[in-house]
Design an enzyme around this catalytic site. Sequence first.
Site, PDB file in Angstrom:
ATOM      1  N   GLY A   1     -12.768  44.313  -2.421  1.00 21.42           N
ATOM      2  CA  GLY A   1     -13.796  45.223  -2.944  1.00 21.42           C
ATOM      3  C   GLY A   1     -14.331  46.142  -1.872  1.00 21.42           C
TER       4      GLY A   1
ATOM      5  CB  SER B   1     -30.997  40.754   0.848  1.00 16.80           C
ATOM      6  OG  SER B   1     -32.026  41.718   0.710  1.00 16.80           O
TER       7      SER B   1
ATOM      8  CE  LYS C   1     -27.439  48.886  -8.376  1.00 16.03           C
ATOM      9  NZ  LYS C   1     -26.666  48.803  -7.107  1.00 16.03           N
TER      10      LYS C   1
ATOM     11  CE  LYS D   1     -29.662  39.969  -2.514  1.00 16.77           C
ATOM     12  NZ  LYS D   1     -29.515  40.826  -3.666  1.00 16.77           N
TER      13      LYS D   1
ATOM     14  CB  VAL E   1     -15.949  41.918  -7.724  1.00 21.83           C
ATOM     15  CG1 VAL E   1     -15.557  42.469  -9.079  1.00 21.83           C
ATOM     16  CG2 VAL E   1     -14.753  41.877  -6.780  1.00 21.83           C
TER      17      VAL E   1
ATOM     18  CG  HIS F   1     -34.545  38.617  -1.788  1.00 21.06           C
ATOM     19  ND1 HIS F   1     -34.047  39.833  -2.231  1.00 21.06           N
ATOM     20  CD2 HIS F   1     -34.883  38.812  -0.492  1.00 21.06           C
ATOM     21  CE1 HIS F   1     -34.079  40.701  -1.246  1.00 21.06           C
ATOM     22  NE2 HIS F   1     -34.583  40.115  -0.184  1.00 21.06           N
ATOM     23  CG  ASN F   2     -32.488  41.062  -5.659  1.00 20.67           C
ATOM     24  OD1 ASN F   2     -32.545  40.780  -4.466  1.00 20.67           O
ATOM     25  ND2 ASN F   2     -31.431  41.623  -6.188  1.00 20.67           N
TER      26      ASN F   2
ATOM     27  NE  ARG G   1      -9.431  47.880 -10.618  1.00 16.20           N
ATOM     28  CZ  ARG G   1     -10.277  47.871 -11.632  1.00 16.20           C
ATOM     29  NH1 ARG G   1     -10.193  46.924 -12.558  1.00 16.20           N
ATOM     30  NH2 ARG G   1     -11.230  48.768 -11.719  1.00 16.20           N
TER      31      ARG G   1
ATOM     32  CD  GLU H   1     -35.367  44.572  -3.571  1.00 16.14           C
ATOM     33  OE1 GLU H   1     -34.802  45.486  -4.200  1.00 16.14           O
ATOM     34  OE2 GLU H   1     -34.750  43.717  -2.898  1.00 16.14           O
ATOM     35  CE1 TYR H   2     -35.435  44.345  -9.425  1.00 14.52           C
ATOM     36  CE2 TYR H   2     -36.497  44.934 -11.481  1.00 14.52           C
ATOM     37  CZ  TYR H   2     -35.354  44.812 -10.719  1.00 14.52           C
ATOM     38  OH  TYR H   2     -34.154  45.179 -11.254  1.00 14.52           O
TER      39      TYR H   2
ATOM     40  NE  ARG I   1     -38.032  48.168 -10.584  1.00 13.53           N
ATOM     41  CZ  ARG I   1     -37.120  48.030  -9.624  1.00 13.53           C
ATOM     42  NH1 ARG I   1     -35.838  48.201  -9.904  1.00 13.53           N
ATOM     43  NH2 ARG I   1     -37.478  47.717  -8.400  1.00 13.53           N
TER      44      ARG I   1
END
Length: 481
Positions: free
Chosen positions: A10, A136, A267, A190, A74, A193-194, A34, A197-198, A294
């Site tokens: 990737g 991260s 995401k 993780k 990926v 963690h995100n 790929r 972060e938000y 958001r």
Amino acid sequence: MSKSDFGLIGLAVMGQNLVLNVESRGFRVSVYNRTTSVTDQFIADNPGKNFHGAHTMEAFVESVATPRKIMMLVQSKAGANPADRDAVDAVIDQLVPLLDPGDLIIDGGNTYFIHTERRSKELEAKGLLYIGTGVSGGEEGARKGPAIMPGGPASSWELIKPIFESISAKVNGEPCVTHIGSGGAGHYVKMVHNGIEYGDMQLICEAYQLFKTAGFSTDEIGAIFEQWNQGDLESYLIQITSKIFTIRDEETGEAVVELILDKAGQKGTGRWTVMNAADNTVVISTINAAVEARILSSMRSQRLAASGLFAGPTPKIDLPKDVLVQKVHDALYASKIISYAQGLDLIKKVGEAHGWGLNLGAIARIWRGGCIIRARFLNRITEAYERNPDLVNLMLDPFFMDILNRNQADWREIVALGVTNGIPIPAFSASLGYYDSYRAARLPANLLQAQRDFFGAHTYERIDKPEGEFFHTNWPDVVEG
């Protein structure tokens, strides 16, 4: 030809930066994409580097020394449904027939942890090792040193440890990587963690909104964040925010930030965090408010129409600027503590349920460098869990308790200021609501339990009886009409 120490599948920007980091630490790296032209271009753009580019999966696997250490970057699209399968599974299906027992596959993407657990079990049955790894720091972190959160069998960690410790960020000489725990622990940490972060980002945006409403220029706001980054709010997000306000658009001369459409993207990791918290009955109201903010921002056409229909106050903030700056600082600091406390509470509860053996102090330690939520006060979080590994909630640590007690008056004033002026500050408000609910000796849930018993005979406990004894009242009938 000598075999490679590490392989990566990737070659998007994140993958390219990560393997440049690995190679720069003295390792030979095989790469595969790929689209073969991407591989060829990457090799051509990096002459003299210790890379091997492969055009087929077979050639790629053959070029890596055993036991192989192969990392996938990926994009995962599998959601909360355990039956979902996606591109990550497709790559694994290609790899498995080519690998030998004891080889290690590493998933370095943002993957929902239940799929990491599933894949780990499937591969273990085939004699292969698997690590779900949170990475991260974005593109810059991947190149210069990210925070890395690997989860899986301890034997897998020992295989990849020399490479991960070499490429991770360093704080006071300590690598920002540790074995998080078994199964899906790495991807789970993780994900949360995100979520934190938000919350952090939304709180910063609300501080900006308050300053903007009060008539501060973008230069003044940038200077405030630059000053804050020299003190107890020092963090990566505060630092980049201070820089954002200094950038001018070449065409108009305006601050670029004021030309950006107010529609936020996401995401999915923040939404996953909220969904998982609900499943595990953990309150993460600050993170939830950030996710909802958001979503509301994306409803721009509805908001524009509603702005001319609904009544509200004309905003007027009369506080002296220096006074407002200090009060917003205090509200931001207190709310930030709440966001981290909620995230760590979720990690603690789910880690215990899964038997991952998580060390919250060690997790906070690796977040000090490389990652998006790195901040000065993470040292204090590490110290809090070193003082008391069984700390029930971060807010109860004496250091953080003192800040919350000292800042709560300014925090309340800022939330009241937002409400009375019609300024949406959902994350500030949710954080304060959590604080007040947590410290309340009695909540109105007694009435809620009476309502539940009235319409559904759900029973209730009594304050004058031992806990665990349940009662039901024969409530009067309700006459309709």
